[in-house]
Motif scaffolding. Sequence first.
Motif: not given
Length: 377
Positions: A149-150, A146, A102, A142-143
């Motif tokens: 979240d990372w 991700r 991510g 989505d990117s």
Amino acid sequence: MTHACLLAWKDRLLPRARAPRARLALDAIADWLGRAQDESGCGGVCANYDLQKRHWAGAYPETTGYIIPTLFNYAEHSGRTEFRDRAIRMADWETEIQLSDGGVRAGTMDASTVVPAIFNTGQVLFGWARAFEETQEPRYQDSLVRASDWLVDAQDDDGAWRRFASPFASHRLNTYNTRTAYGLAVAAKVIGDGRYLLAAQRNVAWALTQAEANGWLPNNCLEDNEHPLTHTIAYALRGILEVSVAAGDARGMDFAVRAAKAVAKAQRPDGALPGRLDRQWRASVSWSCVTGNAQMAVIWLRLAELVGEPALTAAADRAINFNLSLMDLNNANLGIRGGVKGSHPLDGGYMRYRYPNWAAKFFADALMLHDNPASIG
């Protein structure tokens, strides 16, 4: 803001004699960024043009990420819709090269080391967030999720980021990561996930615990923490300012005002800031970091809008006029024409003899924010 107020705002900024040159400079900067994208051959934006080598550097994921909203803004500002298409190609490229965990890789695409970095990832959040807002394409959402979240998973309990520092920076603990926090605040608004804003607030709260009484922030430079660049000073202040605005944090806002006024006191009569400042906010070099001038102009304009500080408006005006005086809009070398140099003089200590894409990005932001106080780059 009413139309009458907007006109009053514009009238007290750039002198009218400067306005045509400002418009020409903005168009030239956009064209330069377009060339930097074309030269990369991949959809990303070349990091810089090196005058000595007569060479474009490799595409730079970090700065391409935050150039995306600048080009969306410019397309709307100018009516040149091809720059919206360019911004979308940049966002597509960022999605294609996102790492499996991510994160976003440190450095340029021609670097031999491929590792994720906190700061670099934070800057690409701006691009994915804006691309999703503009297109509603799920791949950008989505990117964005991700990567966000990372970043949340990588954050330490006290709000700092100590892991995944860039191997190309000299220090692993950086208060300028508040600009990464700013990216998370933007993601929180676009995605509607409160975890991201809480993480952003934790980082800013940690940074403020490090600050000295005069607004000085330690661990705030790529190379020399005792004499940080105005570039990274501005990164830190913008992050604190925007996260505080998003969270309604009066303490962070007060800090941003105090520190921005301290930087303004170091401004020279010609509008330039010294490229590096010491912990008493005094000049420690004679050359100017042109990127830092542009970034501080944005911060001063934002604060003038938010809290009504005429002295900061004047400081922004001087910085913009100084940077305009450096622009070469007619050079036969297309790596120079419309580019914004790293240092003035060109052989100064930051990005020596190079024209970095982030200098162009931030000066475009300053020029557009000057024209439209509602625009945020």
